[in-house]
Design an enzyme around this catalytic site. Structure first.
Site, PDB file in Angstrom:
ATOM      1  N   GLU A 357      46.317 -54.313 113.934  1.00 18.37           N
ATOM      2  CA  GLU A 357      46.634 -54.044 114.248  1.00 18.37           C
ATOM      3  C   GLU A 357      47.191 -55.516 115.732  1.00 18.37           C
ATOM      4  O   GLU A 357      46.940 -56.048 116.537  1.00 18.37           O
ATOM      5  CB  GLU A 357      45.972 -53.401 115.771  1.00 18.37           C
ATOM      6  CG  GLU A 357      44.512 -53.971 115.786  1.00 18.37           C
ATOM      7  CD  GLU A 357      43.431 -54.399 114.884  1.00 18.37           C
ATOM      8  OE1 GLU A 357      43.838 -53.933 113.917  1.00 18.37           O
ATOM      9  OE2 GLU A 357      41.923 -54.411 115.292  1.00 18.37           O
ATOM     10  N   GLU A 391      46.863 -47.687 115.147  1.00 22.09           N
ATOM     11  CA  GLU A 391      46.960 -49.427 115.542  1.00 22.09           C
ATOM     12  C   GLU A 391      47.228 -49.093 117.044  1.00 22.09           C
ATOM     13  O   GLU A 391      47.012 -50.077 117.873  1.00 22.09           O
ATOM     14  CB  GLU A 391      47.949 -49.864 114.714  1.00 22.09           C
ATOM     15  CG  GLU A 391      47.652 -49.345 112.823  1.00 22.09           C
ATOM     16  CD  GLU A 391      46.197 -50.180 112.863  1.00 22.09           C
ATOM     17  OE1 GLU A 391      46.362 -51.042 114.055  1.00 22.09           O
ATOM     18  OE2 GLU A 391      45.635 -49.836 112.096  1.00 22.09           O
TER      19      GLU A 391
HETATM   20  N1  BES Z   1      41.613 -53.306 111.842  1.00 25.94           N
HETATM   21  C1  BES Z   1      41.622 -52.356 110.843  1.00 25.94           C
HETATM   22  C2  BES Z   1      42.520 -53.036 109.699  1.00 25.94           C
HETATM   23  C3  BES Z   1      41.255 -53.801 109.269  1.00 25.94           C
HETATM   24  C4  BES Z   1      40.509 -52.841 108.199  1.00 25.94           C
HETATM   25  C5  BES Z   1      41.370 -55.174 108.727  1.00 25.94           C
HETATM   26  C6  BES Z   1      38.910 -53.521 107.581  1.00 25.94           C
HETATM   27  C7  BES Z   1      40.213 -56.200 108.095  1.00 25.94           C
HETATM   28  C8  BES Z   1      39.312 -55.560 107.140  1.00 25.94           C
HETATM   29  C9  BES Z   1      42.756 -51.366 111.265  1.00 25.94           C
HETATM   30  O1  BES Z   1      42.822 -51.167 112.538  1.00 25.94           O
HETATM   31  C10 BES Z   1      42.358 -50.486 111.176  1.00 25.94           C
HETATM   32  O2  BES Z   1      41.712 -49.830 110.975  1.00 25.94           O
HETATM   33  N2  BES Z   1      43.289 -50.125 109.961  1.00 25.94           N
HETATM   34  C11 BES Z   1      43.029 -48.746 108.983  1.00 25.94           C
HETATM   35  C12 BES Z   1      43.894 -47.448 109.334  1.00 25.94           C
HETATM   36  C13 BES Z   1      43.080 -46.734 110.149  1.00 25.94           C
HETATM   37  C14 BES Z   1      44.353 -45.425 109.867  1.00 25.94           C
HETATM   38  C15 BES Z   1      41.416 -45.714 109.845  1.00 25.94           C
HETATM   39  C16 BES Z   1      42.995 -49.139 107.512  1.00 25.94           C
HETATM   40  O3  BES Z   1      43.822 -50.137 107.101  1.00 25.94           O
HETATM   41  O4  BES Z   1      42.492 -48.478 106.748  1.00 25.94           O
HETATM   42 ZN    ZN Z   2      40.887 -50.055 113.288  1.00 22.45          ZN
END
Ligand code: BES
Ligand code: ZN
Length: 972
Positions: A357, A391
């Site tokens: 995000e 996001e």
């Molecule tokens: N902030 C996370 C991405 C992230 C995950 C960064 C782990 C660092 C470590 C993002 O907002 C997120 O949660 N992405 C998920 C998708 C969501 C739909 C559950 C993902 O990457 O799986």
């Molecule tokens: Zn997230």
């Protein structure tokens, strides 16, 4: 003031940059080398060193207690607070000819306030090399804003373990004064998926390289020196230097992009609008030759970026079409206009998470953003809608208002994981996607939260210090339990009260930081402004869900009306050693119905209580508790009520709401695992499936039967189980054959499309001839004609079954299609299906491919090995492969994208024999010196799981076998 100053400062730095560029080649030679030999470097101090002296080397004796220097701690000292940064970065998209390395050069200056006198500057820096002499401080330039005197830098050193750059000054910085620290540095633009990294792909036969970032949680410091903690919000002025013909993107809008000559090279210098006040982990810098599409909705510029052919093929259109409506939805939900002037979203070929995000520049895996009618399934489409919603939800919750420290990560990710369903529902109201949270989050996390190895949602700030501890928090508990308890909270407060509290929370804390209780405070205020009645404060109710691990099983005795709760543990013999502040009791909201009629909700506020209305006196009335599974708990009943519920299921299953039919199956199977009810009772919940056409109950049954497949697909139970399940699924298969006009049409409903996949997948898996002929026929048509006749929804299932039934020709054909796939979603389906072959040599060859990143991308290596292990033939091959290569895998992939816990869990999931247990223990012993990194816990969990599986099989095998035999004999 700060801004004006910084603009002129930025211009000044431009001159220095030319010199830095000239140096870059020389520095490139030393980047990796110096990282490797960090412990021997004069100014790069090893973990056990006290650090700080120009003479410090790795020969410094390790001390038993770490020295108490500020740089030995993982948290920044509270002496300096950043206000504004100027950062210029120049990623090189071609390797240095001499070293073969990709690098980036950069310069940064940070304006900061001293809030407590100090003679040290401690700032995060990881894997960066500084130009200029560190030992005499010559590499750093420190000035005071008001022109007053400033101490000089005596020396600087890098402290490896805590990822700090430390500057020792010859006098104090003074409280209340503003200073500027300027540095020039170089880093490697590695393909390691973290910090500033490179991603590669081929386009029209040509290799392309792009530079991109992934900062969360602690890798901004790998891109430039910064105070890399979420509470240290700041403004950022970003400039990117890049080749002519490439596009540069960052969080702010592009203000200007000018041709300049640096170091004899004609390049572009793109200046970005200053960001809002924000946390470092939300920064993003990208250079690529991507194309884009865009529109403007309500004054916000919305753009989708991807590889040019993907944009031309219209693969960004779906994302673009739904982004505007979802943004509008959240503006209303939060009662807050979108905080930025633009919203860019970009698909990256190599990306570790699903999406990130970054404020104003969200990055995605290609499969999470790009949609193509011809190739994408409805499931791919749903993932795109929910992930975009997730996001975008963070743009306010997380980005505008940010949790102070990572220990509260669960609130950030849990919240986005809840409201992603609301946002996706806005984009696709026909799908009923909100119901699916029950399968994807509630049931999913019940499985892990019922183990003694679980943990509470909330962690103490002091317990989360190291980057690895922060990374560990991105787990199913934070995401799915977080989402589940927030959904429960929103439900019992009612949505208007929940959103009112949420809105005032966002308003009060915009551009700053919070702790999770700040949200409770605002929700409490909203409660108090209404007539909503709660048994206790929001804080006290929620603490029982947030501060203790696990969840209760609520037992209803309809003979007496007694209602009680108990901590639900999947293994009843396991012992909970962690004490809980609430003695594993919860304040439980209870929504319920009695024989089709919804009743007034109740609360269970103690261990047990009596609800007279729940007493049943007739032989046909049933009680059903936890309507729509809004509560985060399981439910058990007295035998009589189970009997009546099962009769209702087989007589008129529509009397029970669809989500609760899925719940009855999932609860029964898990209560049986916990030995609370007999296993045959759980199996009985599958009898009515002959008449069931809905997706959720079927999916729930399949999720639970998966465990039976794992435990029995190598034993004599298997044949009988196949017979039974084939009988159960045949009517569903026939139903779809009819509604699709002999497989020529697509079922209309989203969930119906999902259940069609279940029908085909289970029918083929259990050997229904009509199914196998169907899928093999389709696959052959594709191989013969080169035209793929298979609907995207069915592709994975059809590919998998056809490859399993075929040999090398089918496999090689699919492999070629995989390599030539023009969209990642198609490639992913093929990649998963290639693991379905039953030829051991093909599986072994495929395993070898997983460690060759030119064949299987690094981001996909772990999941591919796990796919192979899921195949009953591939299981032992994958285990042998992982055991034999552990040392290599660990040393090669240890620092990056490899998910060791998924890998260990994935390859040992089927383990259920004494022999396997011994092998697992041996594996642990043999590799004790190498280690298991983030898979350490998973090794122990796997040993525990193997033992539990052995016990379960010993106790259940005979009963289950007999039950299947009888069930086939006595048709329902
Ligand atoms: N902030 C996370 C991405 C992230 C995950 C960064 C782990 C660092 C470590 C993002 O907002 C997120 O949660 N992405 C998920 C998708 C969501 C739909 C559950 C993902 O990457 O799986
Ligand atoms: Zn997230």
């Amino acid at each position: 003031m700060a801004k004006g100053f910084f603009i002129s400062k930025a211009v000044g730095i431009g001159g220095i940059f030319v010199g830095v560029a000239a140096l870059s080649i020389i520095i490139a030679l030393s980047v990796v080398y110096s990282q490797e030999k960090s412990k021997n470097n004069n100014n790069q101090v090893s973990p056990t060193d006290g650090g700080g002296g120009t003479t410090t080397t790795s020969s410094t004796k390790p001390t038993t207690t770490p020295p108490n220097n500020p740089w030995n701690k993982y948290r920044l000292p509270q002496t300096l607070v950043p206000i504004e940064y100027n950062v210029t970065l120049w990623p090189r998209l071609k390797p240095d000819p001499a070293t073969g390395l990709y690098i980036f050069t950069g310069e940064s200056s940070v304006l900061f306030e001293c809030v407590e006198d100090t003679d040290l500057i401690i700032i995060h820096s990881n894997k960066l090399n500084y130009s200029g002499s560190m030992s005499d401080g010559g590499f750093a330039h420190l000035s005071a804003v008001s022109g007053h005197s400033v101490p000089s830098v005596n020396e600087g050193f890098l402290f490896f373990e805590t990822q700090f750059l430390v500057l020792k000054l010859n006098g104090n910085l003074l409280k209340g004064q503003l200073y500027i620290l300027s540095l020039n540095f170089t880093g490697e633009l590695a393909d390691d998926l973290g910090g500033f990294y490179r991603s590669e792909y081929t386009e029209g036969g040509t290799k392309k390289v792009m530079a991109t970032t992934q900062m969360q949680p602690t890798d901004a410091r790998k891109s430039f020196p910064c105070f890399d903690e979420p509470a240290l919000k700041s403004y950022f002025n970003i400039i990117l230097i890049h080749d002519v013909g490439t596009v540069a993107l960052s969080n702010g809008r592009e203000l200007e992009s000018k041709n300049v000559v640096i170091d004899g090279q004609n390049v572009l210098r793109t200046v970005f609008e200053r960001t809002e006040k924000m946390s470092t982990y939300l920064l993003a810098f990208i250079v690529s030759d991507y194309g884009n599409i865009g529109n403007n909705i309500g004054g916000v510029d919305i753009r989708i970026f991807a590889r040019k052919p993907a944009i031309t093929a219209g693969q960004g259109d779906y994302a673009l079409n739904i982004t505007g409506p979802i943004l509008k939805f959240f503006e209303e939900y939060y009662n807050s206009t979108y905080p930025l002037p633009k919203s860019d979203q970009i698909a990256i070929p190599d990306f570790n998470a699903g999406a990130m995000e970054n404020w104003g520049l969200i990055t995605y895996r290609e499969t999470a953003l790009l949609y193509d009618e011809e190739f994408s399934s409805n499931s791919n489409k749903q993932r795109i809608a929910t992930i975009i919603a997730h996001e975008l939800a963070h743009m306010w919750f997380g980005n505008l208002v940010t949790l102070r420290w990572w220990n509260d990560l669960w609130l950030n990710e849990g919240f986005a994981s809840y409201v992603e369903y609301l946002g996706a529902d806005e984009a696709e109201p026909e799908w009923n996607v909100k119901d699916l949270i029950v399968l994807s989050d509630v049931h999913r996390v019940f499985a892990v939260d019922a183990l003694t190895s679980s943990h509470p949602l909330s962690s103490k700030e002091e317990d989360i210090q190291k980057p690895a501890q922060i990374s560990e928090l991105f787990d199913a508990i934070s995401y799915s339990k977080g989402a589940s308890v927030l959904r429960m909270l929103s439900d019992f407060l009612t949505e208007p009260v929940f959103t009112k509290g949420l809105q005032s929370y966002l308003k009060e804390f915009a551009f700053s930081n919070t702790v999770y209780t700040d949200l409770w405070k605002h929700l409490q205020m909203a409660v108090e402004a209404t007539t909503t009645e709660l048994p206790d404060t929001v804080n006290n109710i929620m603490n029982t869900w947030v501060l203790q691990m696990g969840f209760p099983v609520v037992t209803i005795d309809t003979t007496s009306g007694a209602v009680s709760q108990k901590h639900f543990l999947l293994d009843p013999d396991s012992e909970v050693t962690t004490p809980s502040p609430y003695n594993y009791e919860w304040i439980v909201p209870i929504k319920w119905m009695k024989t089709k009629i919804i009743q007034t909700p109740k609360w269970l506020t103690q261990k047990s209580d009596t609800v007279n209305e729940m007493k049943v006196t007739t032989t046909s009335d049933w009680v059903l508790v936890n309507l729509d599974v809004v509560g985060y708990y399981r439910v058990n009943y007295d035998e009589g009520n189970w009997d009546r519920l099962l009769s209702a299921l087989s007589a008129r299953h529509e009397d029970i709401p669809t989500i609760n039919r899925a719940q009855l199956v999932d609860d029964a199977f898990n209560l049986a695992r916990a030995k609370i009810i007999p296993t045959v009772r759980a199996l009985q919940t599958t009898l009515y499936l002959k008449n069931e056409r809905h997706y959720m109950p079927w999916q729930s049954a399949l999720n639970n039967l998966d465990f039976f497949f794992l435990m029995f697909d190598r034993s004599e139970v298997y044949g009988h189980m196949q017979d039974y399940l084939r009988n159960q699924v045949t009517p569903l298969f026939e139903h779809y054959k009819t509604v699709t006009d002999n497989w020529t049409k697509v079922p209309t409903g989203h969930m119906d499309q999902y259940n069609q996949v279940n029908a085909i997948s289970l029918a083929c898996r259990t050997g229904l001839k009509a199914c196998q002929d169907l899928v093999q026929g389709w696959f052959k048509m594709w191989m013969d004609s080169g035209n793929n006749p298979i609907h995207p929804n069915l592709r994975y299932t059809v590919y998998c079954n056809a490859i399993a039934a075929g040999g090398a020709a089918e496999w090689n054909f699919a492999w070629e299609q995989f390599q030539n796939a023009s969209i990642a979603t198609e490639a992913d389906k093929l990649r998963a299906a290639l693991a379905c072959t039953t030829e051991p040599w093909l599986l072994n060859r495929y395993l070898e491919y997983t460690l060759n990143s030119s064949l299987i991308r690094k981001q996909d290596a772990t999941s591919t090995i796990v796919y192979i292990a899921q195949n009953v033939i591939g299981q032992s091959l994958a285990w042998d492969f992982v055991r034999a290569r552990w040392n290599y895998i660990f040393t090669q992939y240890g620092g990056g994208s490899f998910s060791f816990s998924n890998l260990v869990n994935g390859v040992t999931e089927r383990f259920s024999t004494e022999f396997e247990l011994q092998q697992l223990k041996q594996f642990k012993e043999d590799n004790a010196d190498v280690g298991f990194g983030s898979g350490t816990l998973a090794v122990d969990q796997s040993i525990e799981r193997t033992q539990a599986n052995m016990k379960w099989i010993a106790e259940n095998k005979e009963n289950v076998l007999n039950w299947f035999i009888e069930a086939v004999k006595t048709p329902t």
